[in-house]
Design a protein around this motif. Structure first.
Motif, PDB file in Angstrom:
ATOM      1  N   ASN A  15      -3.580  -4.765   5.824  1.00  0.00           N
ATOM      2  CA  ASN A  15      -4.599  -4.322   6.058  1.00  0.00           C
ATOM      3  C   ASN A  15      -4.457  -2.992   4.431  1.00  0.00           C
ATOM      4  OD1 ASN A  15      -6.799  -1.509   5.199  1.00  0.00           O
ATOM      5  ND2 ASN A  15      -7.557  -2.307   7.186  1.00  0.00           N
ATOM      6  N   LYS A  16      -5.416  -3.749   3.771  1.00  0.00           N
ATOM      7  CA  LYS A  16      -4.943  -3.194   2.057  1.00  0.00           C
ATOM      8  C   LYS A  16      -5.188  -2.194   1.615  1.00  0.00           C
ATOM      9  CE  LYS A  16      -6.027  -8.248   0.141  1.00  0.00           C
ATOM     10  NZ  LYS A  16      -6.268  -8.965  -0.701  1.00  0.00           N
ATOM     11  N   GLN A  17      -6.544  -1.427   2.215  1.00  0.00           N
ATOM     12  CA  GLN A  17      -6.645  -0.011   2.446  1.00  0.00           C
ATOM     13  C   GLN A  17      -5.584   0.836   2.926  1.00  0.00           C
ATOM     14  OE1 GLN A  17     -10.446  -0.215   4.690  1.00  0.00           O
ATOM     15  NE2 GLN A  17     -11.761  -0.054   1.557  1.00  0.00           N
ATOM     16  N   PHE A  18      -5.282   0.435   4.085  1.00  0.00           N
ATOM     17  CA  PHE A  18      -4.596   1.264   4.989  1.00  0.00           C
ATOM     18  C   PHE A  18      -2.943   1.275   3.828  1.00  0.00           C
ATOM     19  CE2 PHE A  18       0.078   1.655   7.160  1.00  0.00           C
ATOM     20  CZ  PHE A  18      -0.533   2.765   7.431  1.00  0.00           C
ATOM     21  N   VAL A  19      -2.144   0.350   3.434  1.00  0.00           N
ATOM     22  CA  VAL A  19      -0.994   0.322   2.099  1.00  0.00           C
ATOM     23  C   VAL A  19      -1.102   1.197   1.055  1.00  0.00           C
ATOM     24  CG1 VAL A  19       0.200  -1.582   0.525  1.00  0.00           C
ATOM     25  CG2 VAL A  19      -0.605  -2.056   3.051  1.00  0.00           C
ATOM     26  N   PHE A  20      -2.936   1.335   0.758  1.00  0.00           N
ATOM     27  CA  PHE A  20      -2.956   1.839  -0.885  1.00  0.00           C
ATOM     28  C   PHE A  20      -3.030   3.363  -0.338  1.00  0.00           C
ATOM     29  CE2 PHE A  20      -6.115   4.069  -3.486  1.00  0.00           C
ATOM     30  CZ  PHE A  20      -6.088   3.832  -4.560  1.00  0.00           C
ATOM     31  N   PHE A  21      -3.921   4.131   0.413  1.00  0.00           N
ATOM     32  CA  PHE A  21      -3.590   4.711   0.433  1.00  0.00           C
ATOM     33  C   PHE A  21      -2.461   5.901   1.907  1.00  0.00           C
ATOM     34  CE2 PHE A  21      -8.248   4.239   0.804  1.00  0.00           C
ATOM     35  CZ  PHE A  21      -8.806   5.169  -0.503  1.00  0.00           C
ATOM     36  N   THR A  22      -1.701   4.898   2.014  1.00  0.00           N
ATOM     37  CA  THR A  22      -0.122   5.539   2.717  1.00  0.00           C
ATOM     38  C   THR A  22       1.099   5.633   1.940  1.00  0.00           C
ATOM     39  OG1 THR A  22      -0.067   3.570   3.724  1.00  0.00           O
ATOM     40  CG2 THR A  22      -1.620   5.330   5.255  1.00  0.00           C
ATOM     41  N   VAL A  23       0.947   4.603   0.777  1.00  0.00           N
ATOM     42  CA  VAL A  23       2.146   4.170   0.284  1.00  0.00           C
ATOM     43  C   VAL A  23       1.988   3.847  -0.975  1.00  0.00           C
ATOM     44  CG1 VAL A  23       3.668   2.137  -0.608  1.00  0.00           C
ATOM     45  CG2 VAL A  23       2.461   2.841   1.862  1.00  0.00           C
ATOM     46  N   LEU A  24       0.627   3.381  -1.840  1.00  0.00           N
ATOM     47  CA  LEU A  24       0.378   3.468  -3.360  1.00  0.00           C
ATOM     48  C   LEU A  24      -0.148   5.195  -4.399  1.00  0.00           C
ATOM     49  CD1 LEU A  24      -0.692   0.307  -3.589  1.00  0.00           C
ATOM     50  CD2 LEU A  24       1.596   0.557  -4.149  1.00  0.00           C
ATOM     51  N   MET A  55       7.693  15.979  -4.873  1.00  0.00           N
ATOM     52  CA  MET A  55       8.526  14.381  -3.998  1.00  0.00           C
ATOM     53  C   MET A  55       8.035  14.744  -2.698  1.00  0.00           C
ATOM     54  SD  MET A  55      11.864  12.411  -4.400  1.00  0.00           S
ATOM     55  CE  MET A  55      12.972  13.969  -3.038  1.00  0.00           C
ATOM     56  N   VAL A  56       8.350  15.655  -1.988  1.00  0.00           N
ATOM     57  CA  VAL A  56       8.623  16.383  -0.315  1.00  0.00           C
ATOM     58  C   VAL A  56       7.564  16.418   0.140  1.00  0.00           C
ATOM     59  CG1 VAL A  56       9.321  18.093   1.385  1.00  0.00           C
ATOM     60  CG2 VAL A  56      11.154  16.780  -0.980  1.00  0.00           C
ATOM     61  N   SER A  57       6.441  16.703  -0.690  1.00  0.00           N
ATOM     62  CA  SER A  57       4.929  17.419  -0.252  1.00  0.00           C
ATOM     63  C   SER A  57       4.604  15.502  -0.573  1.00  0.00           C
ATOM     64  CB  SER A  57       4.382  17.617  -1.314  1.00  0.00           C
ATOM     65  OG  SER A  57       4.878  19.128  -1.082  1.00  0.00           O
ATOM     66  N   MET A  58       4.205  14.834  -1.369  1.00  0.00           N
ATOM     67  CA  MET A  58       4.020  13.328  -1.016  1.00  0.00           C
ATOM     68  C   MET A  58       4.041  12.350  -0.358  1.00  0.00           C
ATOM     69  SD  MET A  58       1.219  13.954  -2.795  1.00  0.00           S
ATOM     70  CE  MET A  58       0.905  15.609  -2.549  1.00  0.00           C
ATOM     71  N   MET A  59       6.016  12.826  -0.199  1.00  0.00           N
ATOM     72  CA  MET A  59       6.472  11.853   1.262  1.00  0.00           C
ATOM     73  C   MET A  59       5.038  12.018   2.241  1.00  0.00           C
ATOM     74  SD  MET A  59      10.179  12.356  -0.085  1.00  0.00           S
ATOM     75  CE  MET A  59      10.549  10.845   1.224  1.00  0.00           C
ATOM     76  N   ALA A  60       5.399  12.962   2.637  1.00  0.00           N
ATOM     77  CA  ALA A  60       4.550  14.017   4.195  1.00  0.00           C
ATOM     78  C   ALA A  60       3.434  13.722   3.814  1.00  0.00           C
ATOM     79  CB  ALA A  60       4.852  15.719   3.962  1.00  0.00           C
ATOM     80  N   TYR A  61       2.789  13.516   2.790  1.00  0.00           N
ATOM     81  CA  TYR A  61       1.108  13.177   2.487  1.00  0.00           C
ATOM     82  C   TYR A  61       0.717  11.735   3.033  1.00  0.00           C
ATOM     83  CZ  TYR A  61      -3.327  12.216   0.807  1.00  0.00           C
ATOM     84  OH  TYR A  61      -4.398  12.039  -0.507  1.00  0.00           O
ATOM     85  N   GLY A  62       2.352  10.908   2.839  1.00  0.00           N
ATOM     86  CA  GLY A  62       1.822   9.826   2.799  1.00  0.00           C
ATOM     87  C   GLY A  62       2.442   9.097   4.426  1.00  0.00           C
ATOM     88  N   ALA A  63       3.023   9.960   4.505  1.00  0.00           N
ATOM     89  CA  ALA A  63       3.783   9.579   6.413  1.00  0.00           C
ATOM     90  C   ALA A  63       2.567   9.861   6.612  1.00  0.00           C
ATOM     91  CB  ALA A  63       4.978  10.179   6.275  1.00  0.00           C
ATOM     92  N   ILE A  64       2.112  10.835   7.190  1.00  0.00           N
ATOM     93  CA  ILE A  64       1.000  11.790   7.740  1.00  0.00           C
ATOM     94  C   ILE A  64      -0.212  10.853   8.367  1.00  0.00           C
ATOM     95  CG2 ILE A  64      -1.057  13.422   8.507  1.00  0.00           C
ATOM     96  CD1 ILE A  64       1.178  15.476   7.331  1.00  0.00           C
ATOM     97  N   LEU A 107       5.630   2.175  10.859  1.00  0.00           N
ATOM     98  CA  LEU A 107       4.147   2.642   9.196  1.00  0.00           C
ATOM     99  C   LEU A 107       5.045   3.513   8.354  1.00  0.00           C
ATOM    100  CD1 LEU A 107       1.280  -0.022  10.776  1.00  0.00           C
ATOM    101  CD2 LEU A 107       3.867  -0.408   9.259  1.00  0.00           C
ATOM    102  N   THR A 108       5.316   4.442   8.966  1.00  0.00           N
ATOM    103  CA  THR A 108       5.641   5.985   8.305  1.00  0.00           C
ATOM    104  C   THR A 108       6.551   5.255   6.799  1.00  0.00           C
ATOM    105  OG1 THR A 108       6.767   6.851   9.701  1.00  0.00           O
ATOM    106  CG2 THR A 108       4.740   7.280  10.219  1.00  0.00           C
ATOM    107  N   LEU A 109       7.826   4.715   7.442  1.00  0.00           N
ATOM    108  CA  LEU A 109       8.877   4.941   6.737  1.00  0.00           C
ATOM    109  C   LEU A 109       8.182   3.849   5.373  1.00  0.00           C
ATOM    110  CD1 LEU A 109      11.747   4.765   6.744  1.00  0.00           C
ATOM    111  CD2 LEU A 109      11.666   2.627   7.325  1.00  0.00           C
ATOM    112  N   PRO A 110       7.383   3.004   5.270  1.00  0.00           N
ATOM    113  CA  PRO A 110       7.174   2.388   4.340  1.00  0.00           C
ATOM    114  C   PRO A 110       6.930   3.712   2.805  1.00  0.00           C
ATOM    115  CG  PRO A 110       6.480   1.419   5.214  1.00  0.00           C
ATOM    116  CD  PRO A 110       7.140   2.661   6.209  1.00  0.00           C
ATOM    117  N   VAL A 115       8.410   6.655  -2.255  1.00  0.00           N
ATOM    118  CA  VAL A 115       7.707   7.851  -2.847  1.00  0.00           C
ATOM    119  C   VAL A 115       9.275   8.278  -2.821  1.00  0.00           C
ATOM    120  CG1 VAL A 115       6.849  10.590  -2.859  1.00  0.00           C
ATOM    121  CG2 VAL A 115       5.462   8.510  -1.875  1.00  0.00           C
ATOM    122  N   ALA A 116      10.314   8.484  -2.352  1.00  0.00           N
ATOM    123  CA  ALA A 116      11.643   8.514  -2.667  1.00  0.00           C
ATOM    124  C   ALA A 116      12.292   7.768  -3.373  1.00  0.00           C
ATOM    125  CB  ALA A 116      12.233   7.570  -1.228  1.00  0.00           C
ATOM    126  N   LEU A 117      11.813   6.793  -3.775  1.00  0.00           N
ATOM    127  CA  LEU A 117      12.039   6.265  -4.704  1.00  0.00           C
ATOM    128  C   LEU A 117      11.815   5.815  -6.345  1.00  0.00           C
ATOM    129  CD1 LEU A 117      12.513   2.375  -3.071  1.00  0.00           C
ATOM    130  CD2 LEU A 117      14.161   3.937  -4.285  1.00  0.00           C
TER     131      LEU A 117
END
Length: 248
Positions: A15-24, A55-64, A107-110, A115-117
């Motif tokens: 799902n492209k929207q899922f990838v955009f909002f949770t990873v990109l 970085m930590v905040s955005m890792m948390a944001y994306g994983a949530i 799917l929280t892992l990507p 974001v860590a990278l």
């Protein structure tokens, strides 16, 4: 890997929207906020602290976002009749439920990794190898609380209400939980609310790893309590409203 698990994983991950909002999007926010806020810091050490915190905040944001987005779709699957169709197959309902949880956790892992990278190679965050591994592992484990929350919402609400709920939840957890800006910037009357949100303690897990080594005990206990609470409520709702029940 079971066929159902592989199917559900592919179904959500492509799902492209899922990838955009949770990873990109979290990765882009990491770069943007670090440039804006970190650029105002007078010294290299201060810029490093700011970059690591963002970085930590955005890792948390994306994983949530990933945890909620991957599991809240239970309500859509019920409305479409997909869960009802699964009932005529040999797959037991408990396995369907377990697969949804496992997909949400995986799917929280990507988001965490990407974001860590970005934090390391774009924002210049410098941590030891053991700290990087601990940071990802701790936040990955803590994401189980939000997987449980997503399952609870997906089981409780119909598809239209669930779609709105995930947007509201995402904004509240990020804005009031100190992921978009420090809690100290909030009015004093709202800080108590921030400390009551799981998103605040989730980010504290990561910040504790970055600054002090082990995550704070109070943050671990808080996230564990939220996970157990959301999980228990999900079980209660599932008993009253089984996965195969018709929406509405």
């Amino acid at each position: 890997m079971s066929p159902l698990f592989a199917f559900q994983l592919r179904r959500v991950a492509r799902n492209k929207q899922f990838v955009f909002f949770t990873v990109l999007l979290p990765a882009l926010f990491t770069v943007f906020l670090t440039k804006i806020i970190g650029g105002q810091m007078p010294g290299a050490a201060q810029r490093q602290d700011v970059a690591a915190s963002i970085m930590v905040s955005m890792m948390a944001y994306g994983a949530i976002g990933a945890a909620l987005g991957a599991t809240i779709r239970i309500s859509f699957d019920r409305a479409s009749g997909w869960l009802r169709q699964l009932r005529v197959t040999p797959v037991p309902q408990t396995q369907v439920f377990t697969v949804d949880v496992a997909v949400g956790v995986l799917l929280t892992l990507p988001s965490l990794l990407v974001v860590a990278l970005v934090g390391r190679f774009v924002s210049g965050v410098v941590l030891g190898p053991g700290t990087w591994i601990a940071l990802v592992v701790v936040l990955w484990a803590g994401s189980a609380a939000f997987v449980a929350l997503g399952v609870l919402v997906g089981l409780s609400l119909d598809e239209k209400a669930a779609g709105g709920a995930i947007g509201i939840l995402g904004v509240v957890l990020a804005a009031l939980g100190g992921l978009w800006w420090p809690v100290e910037m909030l009015p004093e009357a709202m800080r108590g609310l921030a400390y009551a949100l799981p998103s605040y303690w989730y980010a504290e897990l990561g910040r504790g790893v970055v600054t002090a080594g082990p995550p704070p005990t109070v943050a671990v206990l808080a996230i564990a309590a939220y996970c157990l609470g959301f999980g228990a409520l999900s079980v209660l709702v599932a008993r009253r409203r089984p996965l195969h029940a018709v929406s509405g």
